[in-house]
Write a protein that holds these residues in place. Sequence first.
Motif, mmCIF file in Angstrom:
data_model
loop_
_atom_site.group_PDB
_atom_site.id
_atom_site.type_symbol
_atom_site.label_atom_id
_atom_site.label_comp_id
_atom_site.label_asym_id
_atom_site.label_seq_id
_atom_site.Cartn_x
_atom_site.Cartn_y
_atom_site.Cartn_z
ATOM 1 N N ASN A 1 -3.692 7.383 -6.758
ATOM 2 C CA ASN A 1 -3.918 8.825 -6.901
ATOM 3 C C ASN A 1 -3.504 9.299 -8.286
ATOM 4 O O ASN A 1 -4.197 10.115 -8.914
ATOM 5 C CB ASN A 1 -3.146 9.593 -5.829
ATOM 6 N N TRP B 1 0.815 -1.208 0.000
ATOM 7 C CA TRP B 1 0.000 0.000 0.000
ATOM 8 C C TRP B 1 0.850 1.260 0.000
ATOM 9 O O TRP B 1 0.379 2.335 -0.387
ATOM 10 C CB TRP B 1 -0.935 0.003 1.207
ATOM 11 N N THR C 1 -0.956 3.366 -2.974
ATOM 12 C CA THR C 1 -1.731 4.578 -2.663
ATOM 13 C C THR C 1 -1.378 5.737 -3.591
ATOM 14 O O THR C 1 -2.275 6.330 -4.213
ATOM 15 C CB THR C 1 -1.537 4.977 -1.193
#
Length: 313
Positions: free
Chosen positions: A83, A75, A79
């Motif tokens: 985005n 992650w 992440t």
Amino acid sequence: MSTVSEPVSLSAPRGADAGLTPKQLADKYGLAVSGRRPGLFAYTKQLWARRHFIWAFATARLVAQYTDAKLGQLWQVMTPLLNCAVFYLVFGVILASKDNFPPDTYIAWLCIGVFVFQFTQNAVQSGTRAISDSLGLIRALHFPRACLPIAFTVIQLQQLLISMVVLVGTVLAAGIAPGRTWLLIVPALILQTMFNTGVSLVFARIGAKTSDISQLIPFVMRAWMFLSGVMFSIQDKIHSWPHYIQTIMALNPASVYMDLLRHAFAPIIYSHHQAKHQDLPPHQWTYGIAWGVGMFIIGYVFFWKAEEEYGRG
């Protein structure tokens, strides 16, 4: 023989100490206030002596951060990539920002901006909660409190370094070959880390006294992101604006560090998106050094001045 003892008064010293104030008594017997703030140089020495604790604390928090997630440490990379995917769809495809870049290079330019800005964003947000989230540790152990916001910044730096593997792969996939400018990535990251640490120290002190600031920070950071040119070239949007506004925007530290790293990774992309197709202006490094060194000193001194207050009340 009487067994009743007379009460002893502790309100004032007797004998040779009679008439001395508490301060005079403390000076006479070498007493000091518990938790008293040391001098700046002594504080720095104590902080340096705990550098291994800072790194170990940061590493432990980073490992524990994703313990409950099935994908674990993945992650850290997923992440910012998610985005990037959302920003690419909205700004690159729907708003056609990618049309202003050479083919297949917008995604690399975008990813560099997202990764760099999130480094600052996460450092500020975690620094705001560094004291309030660690009250148990602060009240149980004696150590320089600056260890905490610095450690939280180190956590974000570790995450960025892990993500750099994916970022390098994205740049290479865009057909951008490594060059000599890649050596500038290291000093640019050092300067940004110094800036982030300073800002984290400032907001750690503010957050320790005003917990509501943590609710406001996400809105501030979102506005800062849109004003920094993370998803689109801010220079292309304001080139016809008054000169003083262009100067203010050029001094934006988030934009400065994104420009430094975008130019270091891909000078061709950076030069192409400028209004006048220019190379990186020399003053960008001056801005980067000034923001990094200046903010670190300001934040460090600002945090140190309230050292006695953290964890009290």
